[in-house]
Design a protein around this motif. Structure first.
Motif, mmCIF file in Angstrom:
data_model
loop_
_atom_site.group_PDB
_atom_site.id
_atom_site.type_symbol
_atom_site.label_atom_id
_atom_site.label_comp_id
_atom_site.label_asym_id
_atom_site.label_seq_id
_atom_site.Cartn_x
_atom_site.Cartn_y
_atom_site.Cartn_z
ATOM 1 N N THR A 1 12.564 0.416 -25.260
ATOM 2 C CA THR A 1 11.306 -0.323 -25.115
ATOM 3 C C THR A 1 10.597 -0.099 -23.785
ATOM 4 O OG1 THR A 1 12.450 -2.287 -24.259
ATOM 5 C CG2 THR A 1 12.141 -2.139 -26.640
ATOM 6 N N LEU B 1 7.524 -3.376 -29.703
ATOM 7 C CA LEU B 1 6.147 -3.265 -29.207
ATOM 8 C C LEU B 1 5.738 -4.511 -28.427
ATOM 9 C CD1 LEU B 1 4.424 -1.583 -32.294
ATOM 10 C CD2 LEU B 1 5.023 -0.534 -30.094
ATOM 11 N N THR B 2 6.319 -5.662 -28.784
ATOM 12 C CA THR B 2 6.027 -6.892 -28.034
ATOM 13 C C THR B 2 6.569 -6.787 -26.602
ATOM 14 O OG1 THR B 2 6.043 -8.259 -30.026
ATOM 15 C CG2 THR B 2 6.378 -9.382 -27.924
ATOM 16 N N SER C 1 13.488 -4.062 -33.996
ATOM 17 C CA SER C 1 12.386 -4.025 -34.949
ATOM 18 C C SER C 1 11.122 -3.599 -34.216
ATOM 19 C CB SER C 1 12.182 -5.402 -35.587
ATOM 20 O OG SER C 1 11.741 -6.347 -34.610
ATOM 21 N N ARG C 2 10.220 -2.974 -34.926
ATOM 22 C CA ARG C 2 8.996 -2.485 -34.269
ATOM 23 C C ARG C 2 8.206 -3.632 -33.640
ATOM 24 N NH1 ARG C 2 6.490 2.368 -38.049
ATOM 25 N NH2 ARG C 2 8.200 3.851 -37.647
ATOM 26 N N LYS C 3 8.184 -4.774 -34.308
ATOM 27 C CA LYS C 3 7.454 -5.920 -33.769
ATOM 28 C C LYS C 3 8.046 -6.341 -32.425
ATOM 29 C CE LYS C 3 6.033 -10.653 -34.800
ATOM 30 N NZ LYS C 3 6.071 -11.772 -35.807
ATOM 31 N N ALA C 4 9.381 -6.441 -32.361
ATOM 32 C CA ALA C 4 10.041 -6.846 -31.121
ATOM 33 C C ALA C 4 9.878 -5.778 -30.047
ATOM 34 C CB ALA C 4 11.526 -7.109 -31.375
ATOM 35 N N TYR D 1 6.414 5.156 -27.847
ATOM 36 C CA TYR D 1 7.534 4.354 -28.359
ATOM 37 C C TYR D 1 7.888 4.788 -29.783
ATOM 38 C CZ TYR D 1 10.009 0.346 -30.343
ATOM 39 O OH TYR D 1 10.916 -0.447 -30.983
ATOM 40 N N ASP E 1 16.756 2.536 -39.829
ATOM 41 C CA ASP E 1 17.069 1.138 -40.136
ATOM 42 C C ASP E 1 18.549 0.827 -39.984
ATOM 43 O OD1 ASP E 1 17.628 2.840 -42.227
ATOM 44 O OD2 ASP E 1 17.420 1.258 -43.750
ATOM 45 N N ALA F 1 2.409 2.866 -26.888
ATOM 46 C CA ALA F 1 2.938 2.486 -28.194
ATOM 47 C C ALA F 1 3.229 3.726 -29.034
ATOM 48 C CB ALA F 1 1.951 1.573 -28.919
#
Length: 256
Positions: free
Chosen positions: A98, A165-166, A160-163, A217, A232, A214
């Motif tokens: 990240t 990128l956050t 996870s992509r959400k976590a 990433y 996954d 991003a």
């Protein structure tokens, strides 16, 4: 093949044991050079900007912390004989996926793109009075080969992509906040390119920078997937393809 990977792991462990303190030595060298050559710079603020620019400083700090944690992870695994040191391995992967890889690659791409266009916008010739050429490459060039080598030699579990990128967005916001804080306190930008942009231009620049980060990433995620398997699944727990083939060949005669 297994012997080769074993040698690569040994190289990685010893490499991290060397790289970790080297990053600290580079930081010390920056300050020493600045103090010894301060009279060659126009004022104290120039010295401050040249030695503590947010991007370079953040990158050096991230690289130092990451390689330190990665070295600790390898050493603990060898001492305990375990394949996974739960907290240390998880923190190593989170830090690399990240922040360390996206930030180092972003610095490489953005710095050299602007430098080749007009070096005065990011690295004025006055900086040559403090930093030798090799130190410039140590800060802005070597970081990418080291990160790519890390991907090749060791699988990393992506969140996870959400976590992911956050966390990357939080790091980008912290960087922007520091740049703006320095400007509010001194009235000067740490990078000359910012002085050429209007407020709207700055907003666009920072937004595009995050979009690029991003993209890097996601590129790192694809590289990890390509080298180590499905995105996954935790690559640390996957069975190598060669072992799967051997298991299949062993099972086929039993069916017959």
């Amino acid at each position: 093949m297994g012997l080769l990977l074993c040698h690569c792991t040994h190289f990685r462990t010893w490499g991290q044991a060397v790289i970790h303190p080297v990053h600290h030595q580079v930081d010390v060298f920056i300050f020493v050079c600045g103090i010894l050559r301060l009279n060659k710079v126009r004022n104290t603020f120039d010295f401050f900007c040249l030695t503590l620019k947010p991007t370079e400083f953040s990158s050096q700090l991230l690289q130092a912390i990451f390689f330190g944690v990665a070295c600790l992870d390898d050493v603990l695994k060898r001492i305990t004989g375990r394949k996974n040191i739960k907290f240390v391995t998880a923190f190593r992967d989170l830090l690399f996926t990240t922040l360390a890889f996206p930030v180092s690659t972003f610095i490489f791409l953005s710095f050299w793109t602007i430098f080749l266009y007009n070096r005065e916008l990011v690295y004025p010739r006055s900086a040559d009075a403090i930093f030798p050429v090799w130190l410039n490459h140590a800060m802005h060039t070597s970081i990418v080969p080291l990160s790519l080598l890390e991907i090749v030699l060791r699988p990393h579990h992506y969140p996870s992509r959400k976590a992911g990128l956050t966390l990357l967005a939080a790091g980008s916001l912290a960087y922007i906040s520091r740049v703006l804080w320095i400007y509010s306190e001194t009235g000067k930008w740490v990078y000359p390119v910012f002085a050429k942009l209007s407020p709207v231009g700055l907003a666009v620049f920072f937004s595009l920078s995050f979009v690029l980060s991003a993209g890097i990433y996601l590129f790192g995620e694809k590289l990890n997937h390509w080298k180590w398997g499905r995105k996954d699944a935790d690559p640390r727990t996957q069975v190598p393809q060669e072992e799967k083939t051997n298991l299949k060949e062993t099972a086929d005669p039993e069916r017959d």
